[in-house]
Design a protein around this motif. Structure first.
Motif: not given
Length: 208
Positions: A82-101
């Protein structure tokens, strides 16, 4: 004398036996605490001789530690991605939670293991809680802080407190997943959509 082919087969058997023990122990420890799970139960669930647990892991204590490290490492490896993704912090936060799910759907017991140690850690694994589990919270706080700094989230609440709220939503959802499925008449995939809706609602209250 053992040839290269025999060595390869032996290594495969070794890995297979160790993996079976680890998988069985993970499920058992997720459903009950460390003290209640016996070596005999782990051996029966994994289909291996109980002596192999000591052979591969050095006993129940070390096996439990390996289970905890393996489950926590799934989150730590996800953080690196997630840290390596070139996305905004909010998008990375959502991606992080989505992947956890998605991880939780595949491995429905890891959340129980991790949060049991947070709520009532085994004394001998205090360092595990400090060194591994806190990193999961710290990463969530880091993403929230970045979102605040760039203006995606507007709040006077401390980033670590926002992270605690997000983690509370996630934890409650997965720890009560069976009941939620019955009450809400969800299938697995719509459950994940519901979780993201709940998180988005909270984040929207903090966004412009």
């Amino acid at each position: 004398m053992m040839n290269a082919s025999d060595t390869k087969v032996n290594n495969q058997v070794t890995a297979s036996s160790a993996d079976k023990i680890l998988q069985a122990a993970t499920k058992l420890f997720a459903h009950d605490n460390f003290s209640s799970v016996s070596i005999k139960q782990i051996a029966a669930a994994s289909g291996v001789n109980s002596a192999l647990i000591s052979y591969y892991f050095g006993g129940k204590k070390n096996l439990y530690q390996e289970v905890l490290y393996t489950e926590a490492d799934k989150f730590l490896k996800l953080q690196e991605k997630v840290r390596a993704r070139m996305e905004s912090p909010l998008k990375r936060l959502r991606s992080y939670v989505d992947t956890i799910a998605e991880m939780q759907i595949e491995h429905p017991y890891n959340m129980h293991l991790i949060y049991r140690e947070l709520l009532s850690p085994q004394p001998m694994f205090e360092n595990y809680v400090k060194n591994r589990l806190y990193k999961i919270h710290q990463f969530m706080s880091e993403l929230v802080n970045e979102a605040i700094e760039c203006g995606e989230i507007v709040t006077a609440i401390k980033p670590t407190h926002v992270a605690f709220t997000l983690e509370g939503i996630i934890m409650f959802f997965f720890l009560t997943q069976g009941q939620i499925r019955q009450i809400g008449n969800f299938d697995q995939r719509s459950e994940t959509a519901y979780l993201m809706e709940a998180l988005d609602s909270y984040l929207a209250s903090l966004s412009k």
